[in-house]
Scaffold this motif. Structure first.
Motif, PDB file in Angstrom:
ATOM      1  N   GLY A 178      35.219  44.730  40.500  1.00 63.91           N
ATOM      2  CA  GLY A 178      36.400  44.583  39.668  1.00 63.91           C
ATOM      3  C   GLY A 178      37.513  43.782  40.316  1.00 63.91           C
ATOM      4  O   GLY A 178      38.632  43.721  39.815  1.00 63.91           O
ATOM      5  N   LEU A 179      37.214  43.196  41.445  1.00 61.64           N
ATOM      6  CA  LEU A 179      38.222  42.352  42.091  1.00 61.64           C
ATOM      7  C   LEU A 179      37.997  40.918  41.653  1.00 61.64           C
ATOM      8  O   LEU A 179      37.005  40.305  42.016  1.00 61.64           O
ATOM      9  CB  LEU A 179      38.087  42.444  43.612  1.00 61.64           C
ATOM     10  CG  LEU A 179      38.624  43.699  44.278  1.00 61.64           C
ATOM     11  CD1 LEU A 179      38.328  43.672  45.762  1.00 61.64           C
ATOM     12  CD2 LEU A 179      40.133  43.798  44.029  1.00 61.64           C
ATOM     13  N   ARG A 180      38.925  40.379  40.888  1.00 61.63           N
ATOM     14  CA  ARG A 180      38.784  39.009  40.403  1.00 61.63           C
ATOM     15  C   ARG A 180      39.231  38.038  41.486  1.00 61.63           C
ATOM     16  O   ARG A 180      40.262  38.240  42.113  1.00 61.63           O
ATOM     17  CB  ARG A 180      39.624  38.791  39.149  1.00 61.63           C
ATOM     18  CG  ARG A 180      39.278  39.699  37.982  1.00 61.63           C
ATOM     19  CD  ARG A 180      37.951  39.301  37.372  1.00 61.63           C
ATOM     20  NE  ARG A 180      37.202  40.518  37.000  1.00 61.63           N
ATOM     21  CZ  ARG A 180      36.022  40.503  36.395  1.00 61.63           C
ATOM     22  NH1 ARG A 180      35.420  39.365  36.105  1.00 61.63           N
ATOM     23  NH2 ARG A 180      35.404  41.629  36.100  1.00 61.63           N
ATOM     24  N   VAL A 181      38.438  36.993  41.667  1.00 70.36           N
ATOM     25  CA  VAL A 181      38.815  35.908  42.579  1.00 70.36           C
ATOM     26  C   VAL A 181      39.219  34.711  41.733  1.00 70.36           C
ATOM     27  O   VAL A 181      38.452  34.292  40.864  1.00 70.36           O
ATOM     28  CB  VAL A 181      37.631  35.539  43.492  1.00 70.36           C
ATOM     29  CG1 VAL A 181      37.970  34.322  44.348  1.00 70.36           C
ATOM     30  CG2 VAL A 181      37.223  36.729  44.358  1.00 70.36           C
ATOM     31  N   PRO A 182      40.402  34.179  41.878  1.00 68.28           N
ATOM     32  CA  PRO A 182      41.409  34.524  42.888  1.00 68.28           C
ATOM     33  C   PRO A 182      42.504  35.462  42.388  1.00 68.28           C
ATOM     34  O   PRO A 182      43.441  35.719  43.134  1.00 68.28           O
ATOM     35  CB  PRO A 182      42.016  33.157  43.193  1.00 68.28           C
ATOM     36  CG  PRO A 182      41.992  32.458  41.872  1.00 68.28           C
ATOM     37  CD  PRO A 182      40.783  32.964  41.133  1.00 68.28           C
ATOM     38  N   ALA A 183      42.394  35.951  41.168  1.00 72.70           N
ATOM     39  CA  ALA A 183      43.517  36.716  40.616  1.00 72.70           C
ATOM     40  C   ALA A 183      43.872  37.907  41.498  1.00 72.70           C
ATOM     41  O   ALA A 183      45.035  38.092  41.874  1.00 72.70           O
ATOM     42  CB  ALA A 183      43.162  37.172  39.197  1.00 72.70           C
ATOM     43  N   ASP A 184      42.877  38.710  41.832  1.00 70.83           N
ATOM     44  CA  ASP A 184      43.149  39.890  42.647  1.00 70.83           C
ATOM     45  C   ASP A 184      42.982  39.619  44.135  1.00 70.83           C
ATOM     46  O   ASP A 184      43.601  40.256  44.980  1.00 70.83           O
ATOM     47  CB  ASP A 184      42.192  41.026  42.264  1.00 70.83           C
ATOM     48  CG  ASP A 184      42.275  41.348  40.780  1.00 70.83           C
ATOM     49  OD1 ASP A 184      43.402  41.309  40.243  1.00 70.83           O
ATOM     50  OD2 ASP A 184      41.223  41.611  40.170  1.00 70.83           O
ATOM     51  N   LEU A 185      42.088  38.677  44.439  1.00 69.73           N
ATOM     52  CA  LEU A 185      41.723  38.461  45.829  1.00 69.73           C
ATOM     53  C   LEU A 185      41.548  36.969  46.077  1.00 69.73           C
ATOM     54  O   LEU A 185      40.818  36.301  45.345  1.00 69.73           O
ATOM     55  CB  LEU A 185      40.406  39.192  46.106  1.00 69.73           C
ATOM     56  CG  LEU A 185      39.957  39.330  47.552  1.00 69.73           C
ATOM     57  CD1 LEU A 185      40.901  40.267  48.298  1.00 69.73           C
ATOM     58  CD2 LEU A 185      38.531  39.876  47.602  1.00 69.73           C
ATOM     59  N   SER A 186      42.224  36.482  47.090  1.00 66.31           N
ATOM     60  CA  SER A 186      42.019  35.087  47.471  1.00 66.31           C
ATOM     61  C   SER A 186      40.985  35.019  48.581  1.00 66.31           C
ATOM     62  O   SER A 186      41.026  35.793  49.529  1.00 66.31           O
ATOM     63  CB  SER A 186      43.330  34.470  47.958  1.00 66.31           C
ATOM     64  OG  SER A 186      44.147  34.106  46.857  1.00 66.31           O
ATOM     65  N   VAL A 187      40.060  34.080  48.436  1.00 63.83           N
ATOM     66  CA  VAL A 187      38.976  33.952  49.415  1.00 63.83           C
ATOM     67  C   VAL A 187      38.990  32.559  50.032  1.00 63.83           C
ATOM     68  O   VAL A 187      39.040  31.558  49.321  1.00 63.83           O
ATOM     69  CB  VAL A 187      37.606  34.204  48.751  1.00 63.83           C
ATOM     70  CG1 VAL A 187      36.473  33.954  49.745  1.00 63.83           C
ATOM     71  CG2 VAL A 187      37.533  35.618  48.193  1.00 63.83           C
ATOM     72  N   THR A 188      38.954  32.528  51.343  1.00 68.26           N
ATOM     73  CA  THR A 188      38.753  31.252  52.045  1.00 68.26           C
ATOM     74  C   THR A 188      37.519  31.392  52.917  1.00 68.26           C
ATOM     75  O   THR A 188      37.098  32.493  53.229  1.00 68.26           O
ATOM     76  CB  THR A 188      39.950  30.889  52.935  1.00 68.26           C
ATOM     77  OG1 THR A 188      40.011  31.840  53.998  1.00 68.26           O
ATOM     78  CG2 THR A 188      41.240  30.909  52.158  1.00 68.26           C
ATOM     79  N   ALA A 189      36.972  30.259  53.294  1.00 68.70           N
ATOM     80  CA  ALA A 189      35.758  30.307  54.101  1.00 68.70           C
ATOM     81  C   ALA A 189      35.770  29.217  55.143  1.00 68.70           C
ATOM     82  O   ALA A 189      36.503  28.234  55.027  1.00 68.70           O
ATOM     83  CB  ALA A 189      34.528  30.179  53.213  1.00 68.70           C
ATOM     84  N   ILE A 190      34.955  29.403  56.159  1.00 72.56           N
ATOM     85  CA  ILE A 190      34.673  28.347  57.120  1.00 72.56           C
ATOM     86  C   ILE A 190      33.182  28.089  57.024  1.00 72.56           C
ATOM     87  O   ILE A 190      32.373  28.917  57.439  1.00 72.56           O
ATOM     88  CB  ILE A 190      35.038  28.774  58.552  1.00 72.56           C
ATOM     89  CG1 ILE A 190      36.517  29.163  58.608  1.00 72.56           C
ATOM     90  CG2 ILE A 190      34.722  27.663  59.540  1.00 72.56           C
ATOM     91  CD1 ILE A 190      36.928  29.781  59.923  1.00 72.56           C
TER      92      ILE A 190
END
Lengths: 336, 336
Positions: free
Chosen positions: A262-274
DNA sequence: CCAGGTCGTCGAAGCGATTCGTCGAATCGA
DNA sequence: TCGATTCGACGAATCGCTTCGACGACCTGG
């Protein structure tokens, strides 16, 4: 087999002239060169690698040391390898593949038998057992990755510390205050693998500087493990709004897992990656990422080696600055 | 650099004696051999690869041709590669890595320059452009995989047709009557990649023989694609109860997708796969599978080559019989 | 016009092993 | 006891290429 004397006779010159025409190490008149080249073409001449190596004490072969240890992401390693091979070819070199079955002995062997001219060493650990050996060998070598103590050795890699920092700073700028790093499998850290550690350093340092709440979570390279970490985060860090992923294998599964929780990306959670750009761009929600420029690193590693082989001095450390691409997975923190 | 004459002097023998002591090609008295070996150890002698290659016309290097084409599963390819390298080392050979950037020219080059003694060729296509070249080269070669027309060439691989059949027959025995093959990415089929095609053949043949309803679905190697296929199957094949997966990358995502669509494995859907055992055993519900024995194939390929190098004749075709391991993902069909 | 350079080429000496042919010494049977 | 083998080791040729020194031919400037 057609040899250099055949070419020489056919072109009406001496073998040494053919050799010089080929190597360019002495001036040869345009006309003679033409004749030699024609003869070579007509006869289909190819110099014998062994003879050439013996006479010139150059084998024109590089060793690529690829210890396929547990927990590493094989496709990324292969990207490096391919890049090393294609770049080596551009410099008229071939690549011998060494795995770590033989341990350091393999390195010593190919060096002592003059089978290779130089070494490219991958998967470097902070306290790598191969360091003393590399120092003692008189072959030029380049490490892809940085050990803790690299004096006298040539290293190149993405600046992973800066990459970790860049991710955190990006999140911080967007207003996120609680962030987590989801990292490589635990065994990678246990082994003190250099790049993994450096990401943690950068991540932690930047978070501390920005007074963010941060935590680090190693994660196995399986979807199940990704799910588990996602659940754990949701449970233990309910205020979490920013995530840095440094684990190619689970980037996509992890996003899916958040989604299902139920965690929307990016609304609820921002994700970055390497990770490599292709990988970051692939998921349904493309991920803001710092690129892992495998092709560039591999190519530059070979170029460094070629310079060393030419007797030029090269910088001991080459840290490629992180390059971040914003994609759909990050957004300003929502204030409910 | 210490050379054979140094060793000879130190041991009080002639260089040729040292050479024979090393190669065993002529009898040497026990006592002399001891002295020679001692000298070698004390001086740390290592024969010069180039000199050896020149004199013996054997480089003791194999070429491994790895075209990393789109759609292949890199980790599996690397398993083959590692197995080839370690086995080659057991026979005192090293491995040169050739990618397909250079095309066939690379093969010709390493052959003509006598850089390698033999070739291991991977990722074979049914109508492979390299076949005529391999036939014309006078180097021994072994292909991992079967082209359509392999006369005069040595091939080894898992019997993928039989593997496809085995999966279907297993499902049929369990009472399943509607089955689907979820295969490799479309580009792999477009390229006519041998092993992918053969699985389809075996799958279809066995299904027809057993009068099963069957369908084949290529699938990209991404979780999203896996989900899409799962949804499509549920929609278009509601009677489906048996699945064969021949696509390492999406085995786990696919099972997850079924799960989320409410299809329980194995209660509602039996799943079999053709993939490395580690991969089949990894998911939460371990998958009944035909093993892809990369290590064995790689090792046997090298052994075939060594025999050819020794002038022995070897079988042209080696098809490893499929070995199926039942795990938790298959069950008798439920009759509602 | 000649000393002093360049330029282009040649010849020969390696590079460091392997592999023949050979040859003394030991062994053996008659 | 003697010739015939066999055994073990040696020496020299060879593998195919690179590289160094040398050497004419041709310029060039004084």
């Amino acid at each position: 087999m057609v040899k250099i004397t055949d070419v020489a006779r056919h072109a009406g010159v001496s073998p040494s002239t053919v050799s010089y025409a080929l190597s360019g190490k002495r001036p040869i008149s345009e006309e003679t060169r033409q004749r030699v080249e024609a003869a070579i073409r007509e006869l289909g001449y190819r110099p014998h690698a062994g003879a050439r190596a013996l006479a010139s004490s150059r084998s024109n072969v590089l060793a690529l040391v690829v210890p396929l240890r547990a927990g590493i992401h094989v496709p990324v390693v292969m990207q490096f390898a391919v890049s090393v091979v294609t770049t080596a070819r551009r410099y008229d070199h071939d690549v011998l593949l060494l795995t770590q079955e033989e341990g350091e002995e393999g390195l010593r062997r190919v060096a002592d038998t003059a089978l290779v001219d130089a070494l490219v060493v991958m998967d470097v650990q902070l306290d790598d057992a191969r360091l003393p050996l590399l120092r003692s060998l008189d072959l030029p070598s380049v490490m892809i990755g940085f050990p803790a103590e690299a004096d006298g050795l040539t290293c190149i890699d993405l600046d992973f510390k800066a990459a970790g920092e860049a991710c955190v700073e990006h999140l911080a700028r967007l207003g996120h205050r609680v962030v987590a790093l989801i990292g490589s499998p635990p065994e990678v850290y246990v082994r003190q693998t250099a790049f993994a550690q450096r990401v943690v350093q950068g991540f932690t340092a930047a978070a501390d500087r920005g007074r963010l709440v941060s935590s680090v979570h190693p994660c196995e390279a399986t979807p199940a493990a990704a799910r588990a970490v996602a659940e754990q985060l949701l449970r233990e860090q309910p205020a979490l709004t920013g995530v840095v992923v440094h684990n190619e294998a689970i980037l996509e599964p992890l996003i899916d897992a958040f989604d299902q929780l139920g965690l929307r990306v990016p609304a609820d959670l921002s994700v970055t990656a390497i990770c490599p750009d292709e990988l970051a761009a692939a998921p349904r929600t493309p991920v803001t990422s710092v690129a892992l420029p495998s092709a560039e690193v591999g190519a530059r590693a070979v170029e460094l080696l070629m310079n060393k082989l030419d007797g030029k001095t090269v910088p001991e450390a080459t840290l490629l600055p992180p390059r971040m691409t914003e994609r759909a997975s990050t957004a300003p923190r929502a204030f409910p």
